[in-house]
Design a protein around this motif. Structure first.
Motif, PDB file in Angstrom:
ATOM      1  N   SER A  18       0.824  -1.204   0.000  1.00 29.72           N
ATOM      2  CA  SER A  18       0.000   0.000   0.000  1.00 29.72           C
ATOM      3  C   SER A  18       0.859   1.254   0.000  1.00 29.72           C
ATOM      4  N   VAL A  19       0.507   2.186  -0.867  1.00 26.72           N
ATOM      5  CA  VAL A  19       1.118   3.517  -0.891  1.00 26.72           C
ATOM      6  C   VAL A  19       0.288   4.480  -0.046  1.00 26.72           C
ATOM      7  N   SER A  20      -1.022   4.261  -0.030  1.00 29.98           N
ATOM      8  CA  SER A  20      -1.975   5.054   0.740  1.00 29.98           C
ATOM      9  C   SER A  20      -3.180   4.149   0.958  1.00 29.98           C
ATOM     10  N   PRO A  21      -4.168   4.587   1.733  1.00 32.70           N
ATOM     11  CA  PRO A  21      -5.330   3.720   1.932  1.00 32.70           C
ATOM     12  C   PRO A  21      -6.012   3.279   0.639  1.00 32.70           C
ATOM     13  N   LYS A  22      -5.961   4.096  -0.397  1.00 33.77           N
ATOM     14  CA  LYS A  22      -6.686   3.770  -1.617  1.00 33.77           C
ATOM     15  C   LYS A  22      -5.782   3.378  -2.786  1.00 33.77           C
ATOM     16  N   GLU A  23      -4.482   3.313  -2.559  1.00 28.62           N
ATOM     17  CA  GLU A  23      -3.562   3.049  -3.674  1.00 28.62           C
ATOM     18  C   GLU A  23      -2.546   1.986  -3.297  1.00 28.62           C
ATOM     19  N   VAL A  24      -2.373   1.019  -4.204  1.00 30.69           N
ATOM     20  CA  VAL A  24      -1.348   0.002  -4.021  1.00 30.69           C
ATOM     21  C   VAL A  24      -0.294   0.141  -5.108  1.00 30.69           C
ATOM     22  N   SER A  25       0.937  -0.250  -4.781  1.00 33.26           N
ATOM     23  CA  SER A  25       2.029  -0.295  -5.750  1.00 33.26           C
ATOM     24  C   SER A  25       2.297  -1.749  -6.072  1.00 33.26           C
ATOM     25  N   CYS A  26       2.259  -2.102  -7.349  1.00 34.37           N
ATOM     26  CA  CYS A  26       2.476  -3.483  -7.774  1.00 34.37           C
ATOM     27  C   CYS A  26       3.611  -3.534  -8.789  1.00 34.37           C
ATOM     28  N   THR A  27       4.524  -4.466  -8.604  1.00 35.82           N
ATOM     29  CA  THR A  27       5.652  -4.647  -9.517  1.00 35.82           C
ATOM     30  C   THR A  27       5.769  -6.118  -9.864  1.00 35.82           C
ATOM     31  N   GLU A  28       5.485  -6.445 -11.094  1.00 41.25           N
ATOM     32  CA  GLU A  28       5.594  -7.832 -11.540  1.00 41.25           C
ATOM     33  C   GLU A  28       7.056  -8.181 -11.775  1.00 41.25           C
ATOM     34  N   GLY A  29       7.494  -9.261 -11.214  1.00 40.95           N
ATOM     35  CA  GLY A  29       8.886  -9.675 -11.373  1.00 40.95           C
ATOM     36  C   GLY A  29       9.860  -8.650 -10.823  1.00 40.95           C
ATOM     37  N   GLY A  30       9.487  -8.020  -9.704  1.00 38.78           N
ATOM     38  CA  GLY A  30      10.310  -6.966  -9.131  1.00 38.78           C
ATOM     39  C   GLY A  30      11.284  -7.472  -8.083  1.00 38.78           C
ATOM     40  N   TYR A  31      12.051  -6.522  -7.550  1.00 35.42           N
ATOM     41  CA  TYR A  31      13.086  -6.842  -6.569  1.00 35.42           C
ATOM     42  C   TYR A  31      12.834  -6.029  -5.299  1.00 35.42           C
ATOM     43  N   LEU A  32      12.677  -6.719  -4.183  1.00 35.25           N
ATOM     44  CA  LEU A  32      12.521  -6.087  -2.872  1.00 35.25           C
ATOM     45  C   LEU A  32      13.847  -6.231  -2.132  1.00 35.25           C
ATOM     46  N   VAL A  33      14.451  -5.104  -1.798  1.00 31.65           N
ATOM     47  CA  VAL A  33      15.787  -5.112  -1.193  1.00 31.65           C
ATOM     48  C   VAL A  33      15.680  -4.855   0.307  1.00 31.65           C
ATOM     49  N   TRP A  86     -23.372   0.482   4.920  1.00 27.94           N
ATOM     50  CA  TRP A  86     -23.768   1.437   3.881  1.00 27.94           C
ATOM     51  C   TRP A  86     -25.203   1.193   3.428  1.00 27.94           C
ATOM     52  N   ARG A  87     -25.564  -0.063   3.236  1.00 22.02           N
ATOM     53  CA  ARG A  87     -26.892  -0.380   2.739  1.00 22.02           C
ATOM     54  C   ARG A  87     -27.979  -0.184   3.795  1.00 22.02           C
ATOM     55  N   LEU A  88     -27.669  -0.556   5.048  1.00 18.61           N
ATOM     56  CA  LEU A  88     -28.712  -0.628   6.069  1.00 18.61           C
ATOM     57  C   LEU A  88     -28.704   0.508   7.089  1.00 18.61           C
ATOM     58  N   VAL A  89     -27.563   1.205   7.223  1.00 24.45           N
ATOM     59  CA  VAL A  89     -27.432   2.183   8.301  1.00 24.45           C
ATOM     60  C   VAL A  89     -27.224   3.602   7.794  1.00 24.45           C
ATOM     61  N   ASP A  90     -26.229   3.790   6.913  1.00 25.12           N
ATOM     62  CA  ASP A  90     -25.833   5.161   6.551  1.00 25.12           C
ATOM     63  C   ASP A  90     -25.257   5.165   5.145  1.00 25.12           C
ATOM     64  N   GLN A  91     -26.068   5.552   4.176  1.00 26.08           N
ATOM     65  CA  GLN A  91     -25.620   5.523   2.788  1.00 26.08           C
ATOM     66  C   GLN A  91     -24.701   6.688   2.450  1.00 26.08           C
ATOM     67  N   SER A  92     -24.428   7.555   3.413  1.00 26.84           N
ATOM     68  CA  SER A  92     -23.464   8.630   3.160  1.00 26.84           C
ATOM     69  C   SER A  92     -22.025   8.138   3.307  1.00 26.84           C
ATOM     70  N   LEU A  93     -21.829   6.977   3.931  1.00 30.59           N
ATOM     71  CA  LEU A  93     -20.491   6.417   4.127  1.00 30.59           C
ATOM     72  C   LEU A  93     -20.306   5.240   3.180  1.00 30.59           C
ATOM     73  N   ALA A  94     -19.504   5.429   2.140  1.00 35.78           N
ATOM     74  CA  ALA A  94     -19.295   4.393   1.135  1.00 35.78           C
ATOM     75  C   ALA A  94     -18.620   3.176   1.746  1.00 35.78           C
ATOM     76  N   PRO A  95     -18.858   1.991   1.195  1.00 37.61           N
ATOM     77  CA  PRO A  95     -18.188   0.789   1.692  1.00 37.61           C
ATOM     78  C   PRO A  95     -16.673   0.875   1.497  1.00 37.61           C
ATOM     79  N   LEU A  96     -15.954   0.085   2.264  1.00 39.43           N
ATOM     80  CA  LEU A  96     -14.508  -0.010   2.085  1.00 39.43           C
ATOM     81  C   LEU A  96     -14.191  -0.793   0.824  1.00 39.43           C
ATOM     82  N   SER A  97     -13.098  -0.441   0.182  1.00 43.68           N
ATOM     83  CA  SER A  97     -12.585  -1.232  -0.924  1.00 43.68           C
ATOM     84  C   SER A  97     -11.615  -2.276  -0.377  1.00 43.68           C
ATOM     85  N   THR A  98     -11.308  -3.262  -1.193  1.00 40.64           N
ATOM     86  CA  THR A  98     -10.325  -4.263  -0.768  1.00 40.64           C
ATOM     87  C   THR A  98      -8.955  -3.625  -0.598  1.00 40.64           C
TER      88      THR A  98
END
Length: 425
Positions: free
Chosen positions: A15-30, A338-350
């Motif tokens: 994760s780079v931030s709550p809503k953004e992930v960094s993905c590197t295919e075949g990358g190197y973690l040092v 979100w569906r049953l209590v408070d539709q002003s608060l969007a569901p969490l993303s994965t």
């Protein structure tokens, strides 16, 4: 593997931030001296002399931080899930925790808990013990041997508790000081955390003494907050001077960036502002809150306010140690809210649930839960080849389905905590 400097090659996601992930295919973690130097598409000659570990087509993600789990309750996980909180405590939890006066029982029970936690996705945890000093020290011994990094608490309870699970006020504070003296300098990876169980079982006088200990020793704190409506009403009766449940802790200086408060399902506007201003961590425990019919915490609101939030399995309110299930449940219950209590608060993303399990909760331990440069290198190498599909998936899609299908065919191939490999055998 003894070295704390190495390179992992594989399909890397963090994760780079709550809503953004960094993905590197075949990358190197040092990793150098236990800390991340970053993720690279190509490996610099600067790191050519480091131990090279080719993970093939496997996934590499940050380790998970479980910031609310009860070790003594692990023995009865999966039982009593038809009860609500206070009935469940009296029927299952308190009778079980009283057994830890017997060190032979604690040896067997904590051996199972520590071994299963070692094999789980969790690399760091904030753990409740019981009020028994010898058993709590035994738990710390066993967790130290796992190679994980943990905070462990001797629980304090001096009122509204069973006769075999209650302490005198002064005796509780004295036992806490004795425990802290016993474990001072004893461990490399296992640390004490002050643990007033919750306001209903801790008197004002004991809270004051624990706050003194916290200030003297610079200790973190863990407890429960606004989990259940009956509990909140009880706190109003016990602490009529408090302006909200959170104030029953803050009055004694027990909130702050070194404090984890589990649940916060029904926090009032005043309490939310108090948690935000003090930097207190919220441990969201979605499975437990559903199983015990407590409710659904407004995590979207907390994230929008920039509050510190992580995930907790809350065993045995939650049935198991799987942080994958914890993430999936966090998304699912947010949809229901979100569906049953408070539709002003969007569901969490994965993506957001992944953040909470890694960088969100990990930050309680410092620079943890990310592969950004300078973070402690906690990592899981995941084999998802047993989760079959005819589709070609991106790195993130593979991680996303692992959250939901880990038990179907996923396997943790390797696990690292602060650059040290954990023995999964």
């Amino acid at each position: 593997m003894e070295t704390k400097s190495f390179v992992l090659k594989g399909n890397i996601c963090y994760s780079v931030s709550p809503k953004e992930v960094s993905c590197t295919e075949g990358g190197y973690l040092v990793c150098v001296d236990g800390a991340s130097r970053g993720v690279f598409a190509e490996l610099s000659d600067e790191y050519s002399d480091l131990l090279f570990i080719d993970c093939g087509d496997k996934l590499i993600v940050p380790g998970m931080s479980d910031i609310h789990v009860h070790a003594p309750q692990y023995a009865f996980r999966g039982l009593g899930m038809d009860l609500e909180l206070l009935g469940w405590l009296n029927t299952h939890t308190f009778p079980e925790e009283a057994k830890y006066k017997d060190l032979a029982y604690a040896e067997r029970a904590y051996g199972i808990f520590a071994d299963d936690l070692r094999r789980s996705p969790t690399t760091r945890a904030v753990v409740f013990g019981t009020l028994h000093v010898p058993a709590t020290e035994l738990l710390m011994d066993k967790l130290e041997a796992t190679g994980l990094i943990t905070y462990v608490g001797k629980v304090n309870m001096d009122r509204n508790s069973p006769d075999d699970l209650v302490e005198g006020t002064d005796a509780s504070a004295e036992a806490t000081r004795r425990w802290l003296g016993d474990v001072a300098g004893r461990y490399e990876r296992t640390f004490p955390v002050l643990t007033p169980r919750f306001t209903p079982s801790v008197s004002d006088r004991l809270m004051e003494q624990l706050a003194d200990i916290a200030r003297e020793d610079g200790l973190p704190v863990q407890s429960h907050l606004s989990e259940n409506l009956s509990e909140i009403d009880w706190v109003k009766e016990l602490c009529p001077w408090s302006t909200c449940y959170g104030d029953a802790y803050d009055h004694f200086g027990l909130l702050g960036p070194k404090t984890v408060m589990a649940h916060c399902v029904y926090s009032t506007d005043e309490e939310v502002d108090l948690l935000r201003r003090t930097g207190t961590y919220v441990a969201h425990c979605p499975q437990s809150n559903a199983q015990l019919a407590s409710g659904i915490a407004p995590i979207r609101r907390y994230l929008g306010l920039g509050m510190n939030v992580g995930l907790g399995t809350d065993v045995a309110g939650g049935a198991d140690l799987s942080m994958w299930r914890c993430m999936a449940d966090a998304v699912a219950v947010s949809k229901l809210r979100w569906r049953l209590v408070d539709q002003s608060l969007a569901p969490l993303s994965t993506q957001e649930a992944f953040y909470l399990a890694t960088a969100g909760g990990g930050s309680f331990f410092g620079r943890v839960g990310s592969f950004a440069e300078g973070n402690d290198l906690d990592a899981l190498v995941l084999d998802d080849s047993g989760i079959r599909t005819p589709r070609d998936l991106t790195v993130w899609e593979r991680v996303e389905r692992y959250v939901y299908l880990a038990e179907e065919g996923g396997r943790i191939d390797r696990k690292f905590v602060a650059g040290r490999e954990v023995d999964l055998g």
